[in-house]
Enzyme design. Structure first.
Site, short mmCIF file in Angstrom:
data_model
loop_
_atom_site.label_atom_id
_atom_site.label_comp_id
_atom_site.label_asym_id
_atom_site.label_seq_id
_atom_site.Cartn_x
_atom_site.Cartn_y
_atom_site.Cartn_z
N GLU A 206 6.61 12.29 -2.39
CA GLU A 206 6.25 11.20 -3.30
C GLU A 206 6.17 11.73 -4.74
O GLU A 206 5.56 12.77 -4.98
CB GLU A 206 4.89 10.62 -2.92
CG GLU A 206 4.49 9.46 -3.81
CD GLU A 206 3.11 8.89 -3.47
OE1 GLU A 206 3.00 7.67 -3.38
OE2 GLU A 206 2.16 9.68 -3.31
N GLU B 287 -5.38 3.21 2.47
CA GLU B 287 -4.06 2.83 1.94
C GLU B 287 -3.60 4.02 1.10
O GLU B 287 -4.20 4.33 0.08
CB GLU B 287 -4.16 1.55 1.10
CG GLU B 287 -4.54 0.36 1.96
CD GLU B 287 -4.70 -0.94 1.17
OE1 GLU B 287 -4.52 -0.94 -0.06
OE2 GLU B 287 -5.03 -1.95 1.80
N1 LIG Z 1 -0.94 2.59 -0.03
C1 LIG Z 1 -1.41 1.95 -1.08
O1 LIG Z 1 -1.75 0.79 -1.02
C2 LIG Z 1 -1.55 2.67 -2.39
C3 LIG Z 1 -1.79 1.91 -3.54
C4 LIG Z 1 -1.90 2.57 -4.75
C5 LIG Z 1 -1.81 3.94 -4.83
N2 LIG Z 1 -1.57 4.65 -3.71
C6 LIG Z 1 -1.44 6.11 -3.78
O2 LIG Z 1 -2.38 6.62 -4.70
C7 LIG Z 1 -1.91 7.80 -5.30
C8 LIG Z 1 -2.16 7.73 -6.79
O3 LIG Z 1 -3.50 7.44 -7.04
P1 LIG Z 1 -4.58 8.56 -7.42
O4 LIG Z 1 -3.90 9.73 -8.06
O5 LIG Z 1 -5.70 7.89 -8.12
O6 LIG Z 1 -5.08 9.04 -5.99
P2 LIG Z 1 -6.23 10.09 -5.66
O7 LIG Z 1 -6.24 10.21 -4.19
O8 LIG Z 1 -6.08 11.32 -6.48
O9 LIG Z 1 -7.57 9.40 -6.17
C9 LIG Z 1 -8.01 8.16 -5.69
C10 LIG Z 1 -9.51 8.07 -5.79
O10 LIG Z 1 -10.10 9.00 -4.89
C11 LIG Z 1 -11.10 9.76 -5.56
N3 LIG Z 1 -11.19 11.05 -4.87
C12 LIG Z 1 -10.41 12.14 -5.03
N4 LIG Z 1 -10.80 13.11 -4.16
C13 LIG Z 1 -11.84 12.62 -3.45
C14 LIG Z 1 -12.67 13.14 -2.41
N5 LIG Z 1 -12.47 14.36 -1.91
N6 LIG Z 1 -13.65 12.36 -1.91
C15 LIG Z 1 -13.83 11.11 -2.39
N7 LIG Z 1 -13.10 10.56 -3.38
C16 LIG Z 1 -12.10 11.31 -3.90
C17 LIG Z 1 -10.58 9.82 -6.99
O11 LIG Z 1 -11.61 10.18 -7.87
C18 LIG Z 1 -10.06 8.41 -7.16
O12 LIG Z 1 -11.10 7.52 -7.46
C19 LIG Z 1 -0.45 7.87 -4.91
O13 LIG Z 1 -0.30 8.80 -3.86
C20 LIG Z 1 -0.14 6.49 -4.37
O14 LIG Z 1 0.89 6.41 -3.44
C21 LIG Z 1 -1.45 4.05 -2.50
O1 LIG Z 2 -1.40 -7.05 -1.29
S1 LIG Z 2 -1.51 -6.81 -2.70
O2 LIG Z 2 -2.85 -7.12 -3.14
O3 LIG Z 2 -0.49 -7.54 -3.42
C1 LIG Z 2 -1.31 -5.17 -2.97
C2 LIG Z 2 -0.35 -4.77 -3.81
C3 LIG Z 2 -0.17 -3.42 -4.03
C4 LIG Z 2 -0.96 -2.55 -3.40
C5 LIG Z 2 -0.76 -1.10 -3.61
O4 LIG Z 2 -0.06 -0.76 -4.75
C6 LIG Z 2 -1.95 -2.97 -2.54
C7 LIG Z 2 -2.13 -4.32 -2.32
#
Ligand SMILES: NC(=O)c1ccc[n+]([C@@H]2O[C@H](COP(=O)([O-])OP(=O)(O)OC[C@H]3O[C@@H](n4cnc5c(N)ncnc54)[C@H](O)[C@@H]3O)[C@@H](O)[C@H]2O)c1
Ligand SMILES: O=S(=O)(O)c1ccc(CO)cc1
Length: 486
Positions: free
Chosen positions: A390, A254
């Site tokens: 983004e 995700e």
């Molecule tokens: N699509 C979704 O459901 C969803 C939901 C929430 C956030 N996001 C996305 O998440 C981003 C923000 O979150 P973030 O900054 O924590 O994301 P991130 O990708 O920087 O980090 C997420 C996790 O991955 C780990 N990580 C980083 N590099 C890694 C690697 N090479 N191998 C294994 N693990 C690694 C980090 O330590 C952290 O725990 C935004 O781009 C947002 O759109 C997506």
């Molecule tokens: O399906 S939910 O659990 O409501 C849900 C909400 C948000 C996100 C990502 O931000 C993922 C799942």
């Protein structure tokens, strides 16, 4: 000073390297505590504990007994609601009303919802006649995949972690969680809950650290991990996919988004403005589903820009527990610098700044926090950086459109495809667009309205796979076919 330890095989442990890093409160930049980084040794121990639990008490439990334990986990989160609330708010700085209405209740609900799913989902069966005149009955059995690595972001820490841990455990797997380095608290606290309800040791494990060269990479590359579920940036998801290719492990990803909202002139204007206020600015825009591109049918363009400007300017930043606080800080100074850099880029590329564009004037005590102003731009071309990339901040670009075809082309001209919200009273048009917009989730006259039985996930570079309801079972179980000849 708080200490955030790794949780392995039912016990809180330090890293043998002795390495720690700081957990910072984004409201004022103060130190919350120290996080103990897991090295390869701790990750090995966590995976070994998770493997052993599969072969031990946990693996022997009947579904109904597993479900009782998960129900107890949900109950214990609710009993310790305030501890979870304080921990989540300290790590993220999000307003109390948001954490208490969304993050923590959903953290508990994520354990309950999958109890119903696992108990009520049947598998297929077929009967056939064999060439020698006998009968063959085929039926499916769902078996756990094994050890699941759960790699989490910082924006909705407990909610997004339990969204994966809940179904993974309901399906009989064990988990090793790698919380974001920014938000270690609630995943750590959940270890206490697991012990309190008598969860067998090794079922739930937590390793702290970063991504590359740290716990995240050690975990996702670990050959003892049978599946990886990840939420975070698209670039990270791509690195994890490469790690998962060694050993051919399945992934559920995700990832990022650049979500659009489409507002037609016939919409219920108040619903559109109320909903956009949430989708653009809630959680300081740090919601993967949040809107960063708003397309408005020309006759109501000026009116909508004015209305959203007015609402953005009522988003009062402040302390999480102040009743009139409407918006918290960004998660960190690093993220604040990224968002402010993009605010500057919008200016450089010629945006009209309708409101915001910088750092709000905060009281002295909060100036060390990661604050940014809710921001609205107009006037940029579709190729501008803040219209294509983004941002993950409380901001949006608003542009006018004239035809359905034109707006569809603009919405789809992006590498991401997570979510869209369409505002119109014309239900035929709304459905037509919902079928054509390239996203995993399309809301009509709503946003972030979720029925947890439904599929959640992104298209294009926003994700691979769907979770939610029975779709989670697809990822967290292996479907085996059994054929009996008689
Ligand atoms: N699509 C979704 O459901 C969803 C939901 C929430 C956030 N996001 C996305 O998440 C981003 C923000 O979150 P973030 O900054 O924590 O994301 P991130 O990708 O920087 O980090 C997420 C996790 O991955 C780990 N990580 C980083 N590099 C890694 C690697 N090479 N191998 C294994 N693990 C690694 C980090 O330590 C952290 O725990 C935004 O781009 C947002 O759109 C997506
Ligand atoms: O399906 S939910 O659990 O409501 C849900 C909400 C948000 C996100 C990502 O931000 C993922 C799942």
């Amino acid at each position: 000073m708080k200490e955030f330890l790794n949780f392995i095989n039912g016990e809180y442990v330090r890293g043998t390297s002795g390495k720690t890093f700081d957990d910072i409160n984004p409201v004022d930049g103060s130190l919350i505590g120290r996080i103990h980084e897991a090295g390869q040794g701790e990750v090995n121990a966590a995976v070994a504990a998770a493997q052993a639990a599969l072969k031990g008490d946990w693996g022997r439990l009947a579904v109904v007994e597993r479900c009782k334990l998960l129900d107890a986990v949900a109950g214990e989160i609710n009993r310790r609601f305030d501890d979870f609330l304080q921990a989540e708010i300290a790590d993220t700085g999000k307003p109390h009303h948001l954490a208490s209405h969304v993050d923590i209740p959903r953290g508990a609900a994520n354990f309950q919802i999958f109890i119903d799913t696992i108990k009520s989902t049947a598998t297929e069966s077929f009967n056939m006649r064999t060439p020698d005149g006998k009968t063959a009955l085929s039926y499916g059995v769902r078996v756990p995949r094994g050890v699941i690595a759960v790699v989490c972001p910082w924006n909705l820490p407990l909610l997004l972690m339990t969204w994966k841990v809940g179904p993974a455990l309901a399906c009989g797997n064990t988990v090793v969680v790698k919380p974001s380095e920014e938000t270690p608290a609630t995943a750590t606290l959940l270890g206490e809950v697991m012990n309190a309800v008598g969860m067998p040791k090794g079922v739930y494990n937590v390793v702290h650290g970063f991504g590359p060269g740290s716990a995240g990479e050690f975990l996702t590359r670990h050959p003892g991990v049978n599946g990886i579920t990840f939420t975070g940036e698209t670039r990270t998801g791509s690195a994890i996919m490469k790690a998962a290719a060694d050993g051919v492990r399945p992934v559920s990803l995700e990832m990022g988004g650049k979500n659009a909202a489409v507002v037609f002139a016939d919409c219920d204007f108040q619903v559109a403005v109320d909903t956009l206020t949430r989708s653009c600015f809630e959680n300081a825009g740090q919601v993967c589903l949040g809107t960063e591109r708003v397309y408005v049918e020309r006759p109501i363009f000026a009116k909508l820009v004015a209305a959203l400007k007015e609402r953005a300017e009522t988003m009062k930043p402040g302390l999480p527990f102040d009743k009139d606080t409407k918006i918290g800080p960004l998660i960190s100074k690093k993220h604040q610098a990224k968002v402010l850099g993009l605010y500057q880029k919008a200016r450089d590329e010629g945006a009209t700044i309708v409101t915001g564009g910088g750092i709000p004037d905060m009281p002295e005590a909060l100036r060390g926090g990661s604050w940014v102003q809710p921001t609205i731009w107009t006037g940029l071309p579709e190729t501008a950086t803040v219209v294509t990339e983004e941002i993950f901040g409380p901001c949006c670009h608003i542009s006018p459109f004239d035809t359905e075809e034109e707006v569809l082309g603009k919405v789809n001209a992006n590498r991401y495809g997570l979510a869209t919200a369409v505002f119109t009273q014309d239900i035929a048009r709304a459905n037509r667009l919902a079928h054509q917009i390239e996203v995993g989730l399309c809301w009509i006259n709503a946003w972030f309205l979720r029925d947890l039985r439904t599929p959640f996930g992104g298209s294009k570079q926003s994700g691979i796979g769907r979770e939610g309801g029975v779709h989670s079972l697809e990822f967290y179980t292996e479907l085996r076919n059994v054929m009996v000849k008689f």
